[in-house]
Design an enzyme around this catalytic site. Structure first.
Site, short mmCIF file in Angstrom:
data_model
loop_
_atom_site.label_atom_id
_atom_site.label_comp_id
_atom_site.label_asym_id
_atom_site.label_seq_id
_atom_site.Cartn_x
_atom_site.Cartn_y
_atom_site.Cartn_z
N LYS A 52 0.84 -1.20 0.00
CA LYS A 52 0.00 0.00 0.00
C LYS A 52 0.88 1.25 0.00
CE LYS A 52 -3.78 -2.42 2.27
NZ LYS A 52 -4.46 -2.75 3.53
N GLN A 96 -4.30 -1.51 9.93
CA GLN A 96 -4.24 -2.82 9.27
C GLN A 96 -4.79 -3.90 10.20
OE1 GLN A 96 -3.23 -3.45 6.00
NE2 GLN A 96 -3.98 -5.51 6.42
N ASP A 119 -11.09 3.17 4.69
CA ASP A 119 -11.50 1.77 4.54
C ASP A 119 -13.02 1.64 4.59
OD1 ASP A 119 -9.37 0.04 4.07
OD2 ASP A 119 -8.73 0.05 6.16
#
Ligand code: NAP
Length: 293
Positions: A52, A96, A119
Site C-alpha cells: 500500500k 491494518q 476503509d
C-alpha cells in the site's frame, strides 16, 4: 471465457489517479496523505502495508507508517488514532487488520474520524452506504464494482450470489449491488442473494447466479458444478498453499471452461483493492477542504 485482468485494469486506474493527484496538488498545494498503522509482526499484514505504501508513493500520495509492537494496548492505539484524527496533514487513516489479540478492534475502528475513514469500516460510513449516499466505498467491493463497470458487465436485473457475509467484503458488496442505479453510478440494480457457512443446498443457489462473487478464504472451493454456464465469477479469496503459492477461492482451471468470465488470483481483485484505497485517500484530501457531500 473472458479473463478479468485486475492487474491491467489497476494500472489504468492508477495512471488516471496519478494525473488527478498532480492536478489536485497544483490547484490546492495539498499533498494527499495516508497514515497506516501496523501493530505486531503478522507477515501477511507487513506485506499488505508495504504494498500500500509503495502504491501511494508511485502516484504521488504521501504515506506515513506507524509500526507498533505486538504488546500495544487498545488505549495506546486509541491515543495514536486521536493524534492522527487531529493532524490536518493526514487525510486518510488505515489500521491494518487483524489487530493482535487483546486489542479491541471495534473500539479502534470506531475512533477513526469518519472523514478520514478510507476503509469505510466506521458504522456512520456503513450507514451512508446502506442509504445509497456513500462518503467512501470499502476498497475490496469498490474494486469489484469497478471491475464489473469497466469490463462492461451488466448488473441491472441480474442475479448476483455472494458467497461469504463478512463486514469487509460480502455484506458491503451486497449493499452496493442492490442500490438503485444512479446516472453517475453503475454496477448496481442487481437482485442479490448472500450465502454463508450455514446455507443449505449452497450449490443449488450458486448455480442460479449470473454473477458469482466468492469471498470465503477456502482454497479452490468453487468448482464447475456450482456454476451456471456463462456466469461471471469473481474470486476474492487469498489463500496461501503449503508450497507458498497463492490461490483463490475458485478452482480456476475447473471453472474457466463453464464460466463466461473469471477474475484470477493473483492478479484479479487484489490489485484493485489497493487502487481503491488510493482513490479514497485522494477523495479524503478533497473532502478535507470541501463541505461533506
Ligand atoms: P471472513 O471474515 O473470514 O468471512 C468468511 C465468510 O465466508 C464468512 O461469512 C463464512 O461464513 C463464509 N464461509 C466460510 N466457509 C464457508 C463455506 N464452506 N461455505 C460457505 N460460506 C463459507 O473472510 P473475509 O475477510 O471476507 O475474506 C474472505 C477471503 O477474501 C479471504 O481469503 C481473504 O484473504 C480474502 N480477501 C481478499 C481481499 C482482496 O483484496 N483481494 C480483501 C479482503 C479479503 P460464516 O459467516 O457463516 O462463518
Amino acid at each position: 471465457m473472458q479473463l478479468l485482468d485486475g492487474k491491467k485494469l489497476s494500472e489504468t486506474i492508477r495512471q488516471e489517479l496519478a494525473e488527478e493527484v498532480i492536478r489536485f496538488k497544483s490547484s490546492t498545494g495539498i499533498t494527499p496523505c495516508l497514515a497506516a498503522v501496523l501493530v505486531g509482526e503478522n507477515p501477511a499484514s507487513q506485506i499488505y502495508v508495504s504494498n500500500k505504501e509503495k502504491a501511494c508513493r508511485k502516484i504521488g500520495i504521501e504515506s506515513q507508517l506507524f509500526r507498533l509492537p505486538v504488546t500495544t494496548t487498545t488505549e495506546e492505539l486509541l491515543g495514536l488514532v486521536e493524534k492522527l484524527n487531529k493532524d490536518s496533514g493526514v487525510h486518510g487513516i488505515l489500521v491494518q487488520l487483524p489487530l493482535p489479540q487483546g486489542c479491541d478492534e471495534l473500539r479502534v475502528l470506531d475512533a477513526i474520524d469518519t472523514k478520514k475513514d478510507v476503509d469505510a469500516f466506521h458504522p456512520e460510513n456503513v450507514g451512508l452506504i446502506s442509504q445509497g449516499r456513500p462518503r467512501y466505498l470499502p476498497c475490496t467491493p469498490y474494486g469489484i464494482q469497478q471491475m464489473l463497470v469497466r469490463y462492461g458487465i451488466e448488473t441491472s436485473g441480474k442475479h448476483a450470489v455472494i458467497v461469504g457475509r463478512s463486514d469487509i467484503v460480502g455484506k458491503p458488496m451486497a449493499l452496493m449491488l442492490i442500490q438503485k442505479q444512479l446516472p453517475k453510478q453503475s454496477g448496481a440494480d442487481a437482485t442479490v442473494t448472500i450465502v454463508h457457512s450455514r446455507t443449505k443446498n449452497l450449490s443449488e443457489i450458486t448455480r442460479q447466479a449470473d454473477l458469482l462473487i466468492v469471498a470465503i478464504g477456502r482454497s479452490r472451493f468453487l468448482t464447475a458444478e456450482m456454476v451456471k454456464p456463462g456466469a461471471v465469477v469473481i474470486d476474492v479469496g487469498i489463500n496461501r498453499l503449503s508450497d507458498g503459492t497463492i490461490c483463490g477461492d475458485v478452482d480456476f482451471d475447473n471453472v474457466k471452461d463453464i464460466a463466461g468470465a473469471v477474475s484470477p488470483v493473483p492478479g484479479g481483485v487484489g490489485p484493485l483493492t489497493i487502487s481503491m484505497l488510493l482513490l479514497n485517500t485522494l477523495r479524503a484530501a478533497k473532502l478535507s477542504i470541501q463541505p461533506i457531500e
